[in-house]
Design a protein around this motif. Structure first.
Motif, PDB file in Angstrom:
ATOM      1  N   GLN A  13      39.499  39.782  38.937  1.00 43.62           N
ATOM      2  CA  GLN A  13      38.317  39.662  38.084  1.00 43.62           C
ATOM      3  C   GLN A  13      37.511  38.380  38.306  1.00 43.62           C
ATOM      4  O   GLN A  13      36.270  38.409  38.207  1.00 43.62           O
ATOM      5  CB  GLN A  13      38.707  39.820  36.616  1.00 43.62           C
ATOM      6  CG  GLN A  13      39.235  41.208  36.269  1.00 43.62           C
ATOM      7  CD  GLN A  13      38.359  42.320  36.800  1.00 43.62           C
ATOM      8  OE1 GLN A  13      37.165  42.378  36.505  1.00 43.62           O
ATOM      9  NE2 GLN A  13      38.940  43.213  37.605  1.00 43.62           N
ATOM     10  N   PRO A  14      38.119  37.228  38.581  1.00 40.30           N
ATOM     11  CA  PRO A  14      37.295  36.049  38.886  1.00 40.30           C
ATOM     12  C   PRO A  14      36.353  36.279  40.065  1.00 40.30           C
ATOM     13  O   PRO A  14      35.195  35.838  40.038  1.00 40.30           O
ATOM     14  CB  PRO A  14      38.341  34.969  39.192  1.00 40.30           C
ATOM     15  CG  PRO A  14      39.530  35.369  38.379  1.00 40.30           C
ATOM     16  CD  PRO A  14      39.557  36.872  38.462  1.00 40.30           C
ATOM     17  N   TYR A  51      44.078  48.034  42.834  1.00 41.91           N
ATOM     18  CA  TYR A  51      43.844  46.633  43.187  1.00 41.91           C
ATOM     19  C   TYR A  51      42.440  46.190  42.762  1.00 41.91           C
ATOM     20  O   TYR A  51      42.267  45.113  42.166  1.00 41.91           O
ATOM     21  CB  TYR A  51      44.024  46.450  44.691  1.00 41.91           C
ATOM     22  CG  TYR A  51      43.677  45.068  45.192  1.00 41.91           C
ATOM     23  CD1 TYR A  51      44.532  43.993  44.976  1.00 41.91           C
ATOM     24  CD2 TYR A  51      42.478  44.834  45.872  1.00 41.91           C
ATOM     25  CE1 TYR A  51      44.208  42.716  45.432  1.00 41.91           C
ATOM     26  CE2 TYR A  51      42.152  43.568  46.324  1.00 41.91           C
ATOM     27  CZ  TYR A  51      43.023  42.518  46.108  1.00 41.91           C
ATOM     28  OH  TYR A  51      42.697  41.263  46.546  1.00 41.91           O
ATOM     29  N   LEU A  52      41.434  46.998  43.039  1.00 41.56           N
ATOM     30  CA  LEU A  52      40.044  46.630  42.729  1.00 41.56           C
ATOM     31  C   LEU A  52      39.807  46.508  41.224  1.00 41.56           C
ATOM     32  O   LEU A  52      38.881  45.811  40.800  1.00 41.56           O
ATOM     33  CB  LEU A  52      39.086  47.662  43.324  1.00 41.56           C
ATOM     34  CG  LEU A  52      39.035  47.742  44.852  1.00 41.56           C
ATOM     35  CD1 LEU A  52      38.087  48.860  45.286  1.00 41.56           C
ATOM     36  CD2 LEU A  52      38.602  46.412  45.467  1.00 41.56           C
ATOM     37  N   ALA A  53      40.628  47.191  40.431  1.00 43.68           N
ATOM     38  CA  ALA A  53      40.483  47.139  38.969  1.00 43.68           C
ATOM     39  C   ALA A  53      41.458  46.184  38.312  1.00 43.68           C
ATOM     40  O   ALA A  53      41.446  46.049  37.084  1.00 43.68           O
ATOM     41  CB  ALA A  53      40.663  48.540  38.386  1.00 43.68           C
ATOM     42  N   SER A  54      42.287  45.508  39.086  1.00 41.50           N
ATOM     43  CA  SER A  54      43.363  44.691  38.523  1.00 41.50           C
ATOM     44  C   SER A  54      42.841  43.384  37.922  1.00 41.50           C
ATOM     45  O   SER A  54      41.792  42.869  38.327  1.00 41.50           O
ATOM     46  CB  SER A  54      44.391  44.372  39.610  1.00 41.50           C
ATOM     47  OG  SER A  54      43.828  43.535  40.611  1.00 41.50           O
ATOM     48  N   ALA A  87      33.506  47.648  36.951  1.00 37.31           N
ATOM     49  CA  ALA A  87      32.722  46.494  36.491  1.00 37.31           C
ATOM     50  C   ALA A  87      31.426  46.967  35.859  1.00 37.31           C
ATOM     51  O   ALA A  87      30.976  48.092  36.081  1.00 37.31           O
ATOM     52  CB  ALA A  87      32.432  45.548  37.650  1.00 37.31           C
ATOM     53  N   ASP A  88      30.813  46.080  35.066  1.00 34.85           N
ATOM     54  CA  ASP A  88      29.487  46.322  34.505  1.00 34.85           C
ATOM     55  C   ASP A  88      28.464  45.450  35.237  1.00 34.85           C
ATOM     56  O   ASP A  88      28.758  44.310  35.612  1.00 34.85           O
ATOM     57  CB  ASP A  88      29.458  45.985  33.015  1.00 34.85           C
ATOM     58  CG  ASP A  88      30.173  47.024  32.180  1.00 34.85           C
ATOM     59  OD1 ASP A  88      30.252  48.194  32.620  1.00 34.85           O
ATOM     60  OD2 ASP A  88      30.662  46.684  31.090  1.00 34.85           O
ATOM     61  N   SER A  89      27.282  46.003  35.411  1.00 29.74           N
ATOM     62  CA  SER A  89      26.227  45.300  36.143  1.00 29.74           C
ATOM     63  C   SER A  89      24.950  45.274  35.324  1.00 29.74           C
ATOM     64  O   SER A  89      24.547  46.290  34.743  1.00 29.74           O
ATOM     65  CB  SER A  89      25.970  45.997  37.486  1.00 29.74           C
ATOM     66  OG  SER A  89      24.995  45.315  38.235  1.00 29.74           O
ATOM     67  N   VAL A 124      35.111  44.704  33.015  1.00 30.91           N
ATOM     68  CA  VAL A 124      35.201  45.767  32.013  1.00 30.91           C
ATOM     69  C   VAL A 124      36.282  45.395  31.001  1.00 30.91           C
ATOM     70  O   VAL A 124      37.389  44.998  31.372  1.00 30.91           O
ATOM     71  CB  VAL A 124      35.562  47.113  32.688  1.00 30.91           C
ATOM     72  CG1 VAL A 124      35.764  48.195  31.641  1.00 30.91           C
ATOM     73  CG2 VAL A 124      34.467  47.504  33.678  1.00 30.91           C
ATOM     74  N   ALA A 125      35.951  45.514  29.730  1.00 33.68           N
ATOM     75  CA  ALA A 125      36.943  45.257  28.683  1.00 33.68           C
ATOM     76  C   ALA A 125      37.998  46.344  28.730  1.00 33.68           C
ATOM     77  O   ALA A 125      37.678  47.537  28.738  1.00 33.68           O
ATOM     78  CB  ALA A 125      36.267  45.238  27.322  1.00 33.68           C
ATOM     79  N   ARG A 126      39.264  45.938  28.748  1.00 35.62           N
ATOM     80  CA  ARG A 126      40.359  46.915  28.860  1.00 35.62           C
ATOM     81  C   ARG A 126      41.302  46.779  27.671  1.00 35.62           C
ATOM     82  O   ARG A 126      41.422  45.745  27.101  1.00 35.62           O
ATOM     83  CB  ARG A 126      41.117  46.707  30.169  1.00 35.62           C
ATOM     84  CG  ARG A 126      40.201  46.860  31.394  1.00 35.62           C
ATOM     85  CD  ARG A 126      40.982  46.781  32.676  1.00 35.62           C
ATOM     86  NE  ARG A 126      40.106  46.717  33.836  1.00 35.62           N
ATOM     87  CZ  ARG A 126      39.490  47.755  34.387  1.00 35.62           C
ATOM     88  NH1 ARG A 126      39.687  48.946  33.896  1.00 35.62           N
ATOM     89  NH2 ARG A 126      38.696  47.609  35.434  1.00 35.62           N
TER      90      ARG A 126
END
Length: 256
Positions: free
Chosen positions: A243-244, A236-239, A105-107, A254-256
Motif C-alpha cells: 500500500q505505501p 500480492y497487488l491487494a496486500s 485502489a481508489d483514484s 481501499v478500506a478493508r
C-alpha cells in the motif's frame, strides 16, 4: 562418484521442476493503476519466479487497445486490471470469473498545466468554475474520469454549454503528454496517470465536493492459462505490504 552423480541428477531434476512451475502471466492493465503496477510487477516477478507480460489499454472506449475490445477479439489474458464497473461488465458478459474479483485502489481526478505555466486556482467549486471558463482549451481522457467530466462535472458547475466548444476527449494517449506539447491549456485525468508524465505541472485534485472516485479492481478471465498463479499475483497487488507504493503513485488505498 556414483553418489555425486546421483546428487547432481537430483539437483537438476529439482531445478527442472522449479522451471516448470514458473508461469508466464499476461496482464492487461489500464492507465489508473499502471504506475503502481510498473513498480509492483517486477517485485512480484522477482519473488515468485513468474514472468509478467504487460499489455496496456484503457478500461473502456472505442480504441482498439481498450481491454474489453482486446478480449472481444480473442486476445489472451491471465489478469485484467481496470476500472471496477468496466470489470463488472466483463463479469456480467461471462468473460471474467466473478469469484476472482479483487479491489485494488481508489483514484481521484486531478489537473495539470504545461510546465512553466502558473497554477490556476481550483481549491473550491467557484475557483474551478472560473478557471474553466477562463481557459482557452481543456482536455480529458476517454476513460472514466473524462466521461465524468463531460457528462457530469460541467453540468454540476452549470457551464456545460460554455465548455463544449473548447473541450476535447483525448483517446489512447496520456492527457498530460498533450498538455506538455502545448496542445491544450488544461488537462484532467486521474492523478496516478498525470504524475508520471514530464513537461507538466501538477496543480492538484479537484474539490472533493465535485470529485468522482474511481475504484480500480482486477480479475481473472475465464480463459486464463494460469489461474492459480494469477490469483497469487492479485493477492500480492491487494496486500497491505504494497500500500505505501500504491499511495505514492497518487492512488488511495481501499478500506478493508
Amino acid at each position: 562418484m556414483k553418489r555425486s552423480i546421483g546428487a547432481l541428477l537430483c539437483v537438476a531434476l529439482l531445478a527442472g521442476c522449479g522451471l516448470a512451475q514458473a508461469a508466464e502471466l499476461t496482464v492487461m492493465t489500464s492507465g489508473g493503476f499502471t504506475a503502481a503496477y510498473k513498480q509492483l510487477g517486477p517485485q512480484y516477478a522477482a519473488r515468485s519466479g513468474d514472468t509478467l507480460v504487460t499489455v496496456l489499454g484503457p478500461s473502456m472506449g472505442k480504441a482498439a487497445e481498450a481491454i474489453p475490445n482486446r478480449l472481444a477479439r480473442g486476445e489472451h489474458a491471465d489478469v485484467v486490471i481496470m476500472v471496477g464497473y468496466a470489470l463488472d461488465e466483463l463479469i456480467r458478459q461471462g468473460k471474467v470469473d466473478p469469484v476472482s474479483r479483487v479491489e485494488l485502489a481508489d483514484s481521484r481526478i486531478g489537473l495539470v498545466v504545461r510546465e512553466g505555466q502558473a497554477k490556476p486556482a481550483i481549491g473550491t467549486a467557484a475557483e474551478l468554475k472560473q478557471t474553466l471558463l477562463a481557459a482557452t482549451s481543456v482536455a480529458y481522457s476517454d476513460s472514466a474520469s473524462g466521461v465524468y467530466i463531460e457528462n457530469q462535472l460541467y453540468k454540476k458547475l452549470g457551464i456545460h454549454d460554455q465548455l463544449a466548444g473548447k473541450s476535447t476527449m483525448v483517446e489512447r494517449v496520456p492527457v498530460a503528454a498533450q498538455v506538455a506539447k502545448g496542445d491544450y491549456q488544461l488537462g484532467f485525468q486521474q492523478v496516478a496517470e498525470l504524475l508520471p508524465v514530464p513537461g507538466v505541472t501538477y496543480v492538484g485534485k479537484i474539490p472533493e465536493s465535485l470529485q468522482s472516485v474511481t475504484r480500480f479492481a482486477a480479475g481473472i478471465p475465464k480463459n486464463a492459462r494460469h489461474p492459480a498463479e494469477a490469483r497469487q499475483l492479485l493477492n500480492y497487488l491487494a496486500s497491505p505490504d504494497v500500500q505505501p507504493t500504491v499511495r505514492a503513485t497518487g492512488l488511495d488505498s481501499v478500506a478493508r
